[in-house]
Design an enzyme around this catalytic site. Structure first.
Site, PDB file in Angstrom:
ATOM      1  N   ARG A  77     -14.756  -4.383   9.689  1.00  0.00           N
ATOM      2  CA  ARG A  77     -13.858  -3.407   9.055  1.00  0.00           C
ATOM      3  C   ARG A  77     -14.198  -3.344   7.570  1.00  0.00           C
ATOM      4  O   ARG A  77     -14.167  -4.363   6.882  1.00  0.00           O
ATOM      5  CB  ARG A  77     -12.398  -3.822   9.262  1.00  0.00           C
ATOM      6  CG  ARG A  77     -11.441  -2.918   8.525  1.00  0.00           C
ATOM      7  CD  ARG A  77      -9.969  -3.211   8.794  1.00  0.00           C
ATOM      8  NE  ARG A  77      -9.206  -2.299   7.952  1.00  0.00           N
ATOM      9  CZ  ARG A  77      -8.371  -2.658   6.988  1.00  0.00           C
ATOM     10  NH1 ARG A  77      -8.103  -3.934   6.758  1.00  0.00           N
ATOM     11  NH2 ARG A  77      -7.768  -1.751   6.259  1.00  0.00           N
ATOM     12  N   HIS A 121      -8.864   2.395   0.666  1.00  0.00           N
ATOM     13  CA  HIS A 121      -8.349   1.054   0.384  1.00  0.00           C
ATOM     14  C   HIS A 121      -8.145   0.989  -1.129  1.00  0.00           C
ATOM     15  O   HIS A 121      -8.773   0.195  -1.821  1.00  0.00           O
ATOM     16  CB  HIS A 121      -9.311  -0.018   0.903  1.00  0.00           C
ATOM     17  CG  HIS A 121      -8.675  -1.355   1.150  1.00  0.00           C
ATOM     18  ND1 HIS A 121      -8.727  -2.000   2.372  1.00  0.00           N
ATOM     19  CD2 HIS A 121      -7.979  -2.174   0.341  1.00  0.00           C
ATOM     20  CE1 HIS A 121      -8.091  -3.167   2.285  1.00  0.00           C
ATOM     21  NE2 HIS A 121      -7.633  -3.300   1.057  1.00  0.00           N
ATOM     22  N   GLU A 166      -2.523  -0.044   4.002  1.00  0.00           N
ATOM     23  CA  GLU A 166      -1.279  -0.495   3.378  1.00  0.00           C
ATOM     24  C   GLU A 166      -0.694   0.491   2.362  1.00  0.00           C
ATOM     25  O   GLU A 166      -0.642   0.190   1.158  1.00  0.00           O
ATOM     26  CB  GLU A 166      -1.487  -1.853   2.707  1.00  0.00           C
ATOM     27  CG  GLU A 166      -1.997  -2.931   3.642  1.00  0.00           C
ATOM     28  CD  GLU A 166      -1.988  -4.319   3.010  1.00  0.00           C
ATOM     29  OE1 GLU A 166      -1.764  -4.423   1.801  1.00  0.00           O
ATOM     30  OE2 GLU A 166      -2.192  -5.293   3.744  1.00  0.00           O
ATOM     31  N   ASN A 292      -1.631  -5.526   9.352  1.00  0.00           N
ATOM     32  CA  ASN A 292      -2.032  -6.632   8.478  1.00  0.00           C
ATOM     33  C   ASN A 292      -0.872  -7.609   8.402  1.00  0.00           C
ATOM     34  O   ASN A 292       0.247  -7.217   8.084  1.00  0.00           O
ATOM     35  CB  ASN A 292      -2.351  -6.140   7.060  1.00  0.00           C
ATOM     36  CG  ASN A 292      -3.616  -5.297   7.017  1.00  0.00           C
ATOM     37  OD1 ASN A 292      -4.307  -5.142   8.024  1.00  0.00           O
ATOM     38  ND2 ASN A 292      -3.908  -4.753   5.850  1.00  0.00           N
ATOM     39  N   TYR A 294       0.352 -11.471   6.949  1.00  0.00           N
ATOM     40  CA  TYR A 294       0.079 -12.680   6.167  1.00  0.00           C
ATOM     41  C   TYR A 294       1.211 -13.700   6.230  1.00  0.00           C
ATOM     42  O   TYR A 294       0.964 -14.900   6.321  1.00  0.00           O
ATOM     43  CB  TYR A 294      -0.224 -12.318   4.705  1.00  0.00           C
ATOM     44  CG  TYR A 294      -1.576 -11.665   4.574  1.00  0.00           C
ATOM     45  CD1 TYR A 294      -2.729 -12.432   4.509  1.00  0.00           C
ATOM     46  CD2 TYR A 294      -1.702 -10.273   4.570  1.00  0.00           C
ATOM     47  CE1 TYR A 294      -3.974 -11.847   4.432  1.00  0.00           C
ATOM     48  CE2 TYR A 294      -2.950  -9.674   4.491  1.00  0.00           C
ATOM     49  CZ  TYR A 294      -4.087 -10.464   4.420  1.00  0.00           C
ATOM     50  OH  TYR A 294      -5.324  -9.885   4.354  1.00  0.00           O
ATOM     51  N   GLU A 345      -5.981  -7.291   9.430  1.00  0.00           N
ATOM     52  CA  GLU A 345      -6.159  -8.339   8.414  1.00  0.00           C
ATOM     53  C   GLU A 345      -5.247  -9.503   8.733  1.00  0.00           C
ATOM     54  O   GLU A 345      -4.072  -9.315   9.039  1.00  0.00           O
ATOM     55  CB  GLU A 345      -5.775  -7.861   6.997  1.00  0.00           C
ATOM     56  CG  GLU A 345      -6.755  -6.952   6.343  1.00  0.00           C
ATOM     57  CD  GLU A 345      -6.319  -6.530   4.938  1.00  0.00           C
ATOM     58  OE1 GLU A 345      -5.587  -7.287   4.272  1.00  0.00           O
ATOM     59  OE2 GLU A 345      -6.719  -5.425   4.529  1.00  0.00           O
TER      60      GLU A 345
END
Ligand code: FCB
Length: 440
Positions: A77, A121, A166, A292, A294, A345
């Site tokens: 990616r 991005h 995002e 994504n 985290y 991600e």
């Protein structure tokens, strides 16, 4: 020992983003982006660094693809820099910039690695910023033209197309807190920007699908789980309120066709302008959702609990809590009618030590990934349709406002000489991919 087997076509990969790895910021006709301008502004980046050279991926891409092959990656990616292709964002096409992505994609195909392309991005052309950037509705149409150009050139080889990475970070960090480019702090612009990003997403999907209906189109959202601190109803309520504040903004727009009333009711004067027909464009069918992940927030009626006693934290100050990923996957799959999901991600920044013989024993990163792979597999057993996983990141790279102070890579980059070294986590990941399984 428990072993978790993955489906045979599971798409194991790693991710990067143009500004974080490419360097060559002004080479071969590339135009200036808002991140070029922001990082060149004194005081904006923690260590005073810039992405001018970064990992020099623009020149080292073949070596990086050779490393991907050594890891056995099935997909990569990456994002394309709008300013490389259209230096002013629109108008004149910069042939050498397009040629770069052509070579990159060809080299990936030759290595049997699926290209998974993100169009945005965060590196908006500076010329467009001067015209109001994302606060200007016209920019959404300009973005769709850029998307169409890219699909015409690369759509014969790139199957997976992501419009935005995002959008939430763009509005909150870029336009509300000002910690990211373009460094603006204005709530009124922030929500208008959010709507224009959504509109740009819708217009781009429509344009690209018109040109290449057989390809896969999606968007990448980052979601933080909000876990209640206990089963006390007051904590459960507080966690729900915390979730409602930001998390459903784009999920609702895209998968329900309207913005969440619980967020919008609070906006007052900051309410964005929305035109007739916008929501239909925004909520058109997608082929996948990129997620994504985290960390999470642990919420009690008295507020967020931080640090969480007994929890491990990464260098970003983010709590390690893999079970929250499983809960999140289940939550969003229950609340929305979603297309297949790719984890686009997931990864961790830790301080890496290099041994005298040049090895990086990054046990904590390896363990972080192991736990998150397992929780994803468990969510799949719960019925969530996850098709692939991209570790953030392939390489240590320029971590936005933190500059080079945070290392997320499976591969270490020595910024003095651009030397790459596969870390233990990278070797371990190669084994996971080879066996298509992960063991506890
Ligand atoms: C995500 C970004 C990515 C990287 C990771 C750590 O929000 O998409 O570029 O910075 O965080």
């Amino acid at each position: 020992m428990t072993t978790y087997k993955f489906p045979h076509n599971f798409l194991w990969g790693a991710a990067t983003a143009s500004y974080q790895v490419e360097g060559a910021w002004i080479e071969d006709g590339k135009g200036e982006s808002i991140w070029d301008r922001f990082s060149h502004t004194p005081g904006k980046i923690e260590d005073g660094s810039t992405g001018d050279v970064a990992c020099d991926h623009y020149h080292c891409y073949q070596e990086d693809i050779d490393l991907m092959r050594r890891l056995g990656l099935k997909a990569y990616r990456f994002s394309t820099a709008w300013t490389r292709v259209l230096p002013a964002g629109r108008g004149r096409i910069n042939a050498p910039g397009l040629d770069f992505y052509d070579r990159l994609v060809d080299a990936l195909c030759a290595a049997n690695i699926e290209p998974f392309l993100t169009l945005y991005h965060w590196d908006l052309p500076y010329s467009l910023h001067e015209k109001g950037g994302w606060t200007n509705r016209d920019v959404a149409f300009t973005f769709a033209d850029y998307a169409a150009l890219m699909v015409k050139r690369l759509g014969d080889r790139v199957k997976y197309w992501t419009t935005f990475n995002e959008p939430g970070v763009v509005i909150f960090d870029g336009y509300l807190f000002g910690e990211h480019a373009p460094g603006i702090q204005d709530p009124k612009s922030a929500y208008q920007v959010g709507h224009h990003l959504m509109l740009a997403h819708g217009l781009a999907v429509q344009a690209m699908r018109g040109i290449a209906p057989h390809l896969k189109y999606g968007i990448v959202l980052n979601q933080w789980m909000a876990d209640p601190a206990s089963d006390d109803p007051a904590d459960i309520d507080a966690a729900q309120t915390a979730w409602n504040r930001n998390e459903p903004l784009f999920l609702d727009a895209i998968f329900k066709g309207h913005y969440p009333p619980q967020t919008f009711d609070l906006l007052g004067d900051n309410m964005p302008k929305i035109k007739d027909g916008d929501m239909a464009l925004i909520s058109q069918r997608l082929d996948y959702l990129g997620l994504n992940f985290y960390s999470r927030n642990l919420v009690s009626a008295e507020g967020n609990i931080s640090p969480v006693p007994g929890s491990e934290y990464t260098e970003m100050g983010w709590e390690v809590c893999a079970p929250a990923l499983r809960r999140l996957l289940n939550k969003i799959s229950n609340e929305y009618k979603l297309p297949p999901i790719y984890i686009t991600e997931n990864g961790a920044a830790f301080k890496d030590a290099v041994t005298p013989d040049g090895k990086i024993h990054d046990e904590r990163r390896l363990d972080y990934l192991r736990q998150h792979f397992i929780q994803t597999r468990l969510a799949m057993q719960d019925g969530v349709d996850v098709r692939g996983y991209f570790v953030w990141s392939l390489l240590d790279n320029f971590e936005w406002g933190h500059g080079f102070t945070k290392r997320f890579g499976l591969i270490r980059v020595d910024y003095e000489n651009q030397k790459r070294t596969i870390k233990d986590s990278g070797e371990w990941y190669a084994e996971v991919i080879r066996k298509n399984e992960v063991s506890e």
